[in-house]
Design an enzyme around this catalytic site. Structure first.
Site, PDB file in Angstrom:
ATOM      1  N   ASP A 123     -11.846 -29.274 -36.041  1.00 11.31           N
ATOM      2  CA  ASP A 123     -12.416 -30.182 -35.043  1.00 11.31           C
ATOM      3  C   ASP A 123     -13.660 -30.873 -35.577  1.00 11.31           C
ATOM      4  OD1 ASP A 123     -11.176 -30.625 -32.637  1.00 11.31           O
ATOM      5  OD2 ASP A 123     -11.911 -28.774 -31.712  1.00 11.31           O
ATOM      6  N   LYS A 153      -9.552 -33.166 -36.310  1.00 13.93           N
ATOM      7  CA  LYS A 153      -9.207 -33.580 -34.938  1.00 13.93           C
ATOM      8  C   LYS A 153     -10.452 -34.183 -34.301  1.00 13.93           C
ATOM      9  CE  LYS A 153      -8.470 -30.560 -31.358  1.00 13.93           C
ATOM     10  NZ  LYS A 153      -9.547 -30.959 -30.434  1.00 13.93           N
ATOM     11  N   GLU A 181      -4.539 -32.579 -23.393  1.00 15.37           N
ATOM     12  CA  GLU A 181      -5.114 -31.441 -22.672  1.00 15.37           C
ATOM     13  C   GLU A 181      -5.240 -31.756 -21.180  1.00 15.37           C
ATOM     14  OE1 GLU A 181      -8.634 -29.712 -24.427  1.00 15.37           O
ATOM     15  OE2 GLU A 181      -8.951 -28.394 -22.690  1.00 15.37           O
ATOM     16  N   GLU A 211     -11.837 -36.206 -30.497  1.00 10.80           N
ATOM     17  CA  GLU A 211     -11.529 -36.494 -29.099  1.00 10.80           C
ATOM     18  C   GLU A 211     -11.747 -37.974 -28.807  1.00 10.80           C
ATOM     19  OE1 GLU A 211     -13.861 -33.881 -26.612  1.00 10.80           O
ATOM     20  OE2 GLU A 211     -13.135 -32.089 -27.641  1.00 10.80           O
ATOM     21  N   ASP A 253     -13.641 -26.654 -31.840  1.00  9.24           N
ATOM     22  CA  ASP A 253     -15.064 -26.520 -31.508  1.00  9.24           C
ATOM     23  C   ASP A 253     -15.226 -25.600 -30.291  1.00  9.24           C
ATOM     24  OD1 ASP A 253     -14.133 -28.287 -29.629  1.00  9.24           O
ATOM     25  OD2 ASP A 253     -15.694 -29.802 -29.925  1.00  9.24           O
ATOM     26  N   SER A 254     -14.090 -25.156 -29.727  1.00 16.76           N
ATOM     27  CA  SER A 254     -14.113 -24.090 -28.711  1.00 16.76           C
ATOM     28  C   SER A 254     -14.795 -22.843 -29.282  1.00 16.76           C
ATOM     29  CB  SER A 254     -12.687 -23.743 -28.260  1.00 16.76           C
ATOM     30  OG  SER A 254     -11.853 -23.499 -29.385  1.00 16.76           O
TER      31      SER A 254
HETATM   32  O1  KIV Z   1     -11.517 -26.713 -29.429  1.00 21.22           O
HETATM   33  C1  KIV Z   1     -10.370 -26.367 -29.101  1.00 21.22           C
HETATM   34  O2  KIV Z   1      -9.989 -25.184 -29.157  1.00 21.22           O
HETATM   35  C2  KIV Z   1      -9.455 -27.405 -28.636  1.00 21.22           C
HETATM   36  C3  KIV Z   1      -8.183 -26.966 -28.003  1.00 21.22           C
HETATM   37  C4  KIV Z   1      -8.462 -26.489 -26.630  1.00 21.22           C
HETATM   38  C5  KIV Z   1      -7.148 -28.022 -28.030  1.00 21.22           C
HETATM   39  O3  KIV Z   1      -9.745 -28.555 -28.762  1.00 21.22           O
END
Ligand code: KIV
Length: 275
Positions: A83, A113, A182, A115, A44-45
């Site tokens: 994500d 993924k 992280e 969090e 989600d970056s």
């Molecule tokens: O969203 C992302 O790119 C991440 C990484 C920084 C692990 O969660």
């Protein structure tokens, strides 16, 4: 060889380090895949590095599905992890399963993924029970930015370190296939790695993890807004791109581009009839 959640687990058992990079579109996924990276994270970056938001909170399920689909089309051997965006799983276990399902069904991800630690164990268990592999994410979890009061290293006090270790065990017990750590002190990440059967993937968590993940724009020096301490720039691609753009401007303006070899021909007698 196709990377799967099984081969990732076997790599840890053999003591073989794992590699993960972010990618958000087809052409980047193809490059990452062809280079032999084990896992692509459609993070989600993308909200920050692709869409220009100041954090990841505004990223939607539609954004994630759109980018994951593009990546999946370019990834033949790499395991694609997508994500779960902010508020796609925090609201309920039901929402978590439905949205994880959408990332698999519509996005063609091979794992999701999310969090969070023990507070999301039930969510991880339910998603796993739906045959969707889950990668957990602990430490600095950017969706909790406002609760943390900024981007800070996590797990430094004894109490925080104990909580992180307990969370890591809780997500493993709930069925997670791997865990991203992280911004965690290196010695703590190493301890967690030794105590888990599933692979740990570090970002700002030292060399003791089973694998590493970086955002591709960070490691290629393409994103000038902010450079975290844990980022190593493996190539100055941002500068190379700017040089190429400047050369393009110069050649278009001078008429050097396009040259005859970039141009299509027509018979002279055809063109003459048009005058
Ligand atoms: O969203 C992302 O790119 C991440 C990484 C920084 C692990 O969660």
């Amino acid at each position: 060889m196709k990377n799967t959640v099984v081969t990732i687990r076997q790599a840890k058992e053999r003591g073989e380090k794992l590699t993960m990079l972010t990618a958000y579109d087809y052409s980047m996924a193809k490059l990452v895949d062809e280079a032999g990276i084990n896992m692509i994270l459609v993070g989600d970056s993308l909200g920050m590095v692709m869409l220009g938001y100041e954090d990841t909170l505004s990223v939607t399920m539609e954004d994630m599905i759109h980018h994951t689909r593009a990546v999946a089309r370019g990834a033949d051997h790499t395991l694609v992890v997508a994500d779960m965006p902010f508020m796609s799983y925090q609201t309920s276990v039901y929402d978590a399963v439905c949205n994880a399902g959408r990332l698999m069904k519509e996005g063609r991800a091979q794992a999701v993924k999310l969090e969070g630690g023990s507070e999301f164990a039930e969510h991880i268990r339910a998603i796993t029970n739906a045959s969707i592999p889950v990668v957990a994410h602990l430490g600095l979890t950017p969706q909790s930015l406002n609760a943390f009061g900024g981007f800070k290293v996590q797990g430094k006090s004894e109490q925080a370190a104990r909580k992180l270790l307990a969370d890591a065990k809780a997500v493993e017990e709930a069925g997670a296939v791997a865990v991203v750590l992280e911004c965690v002190p290196a010695k703590l990440a190493e301890l967690i790695t030794k105590q888990l059967q599933i692979p740990t993937i570090g970002i700002g968590a030292g060399a003791g993890c089973d694998g590493q993940v970086l955002v591709f724009q960070d490691m290629l020096a393409m994103f000038g807004d902010f450079k975290p301490k844990f980022v190593k720039q493996f190539a100055q691609v941002g500068d190379m791109m700017k040089e190429a753009f400047a050369k393009y401007i110069e050649e278009v303006k001078s008429g050097a581009f396009p040259a005859p070899e970039h141009t299509f021909k027509i018979e002279d007698d055809v063109i003459e009839k048009l005058y």
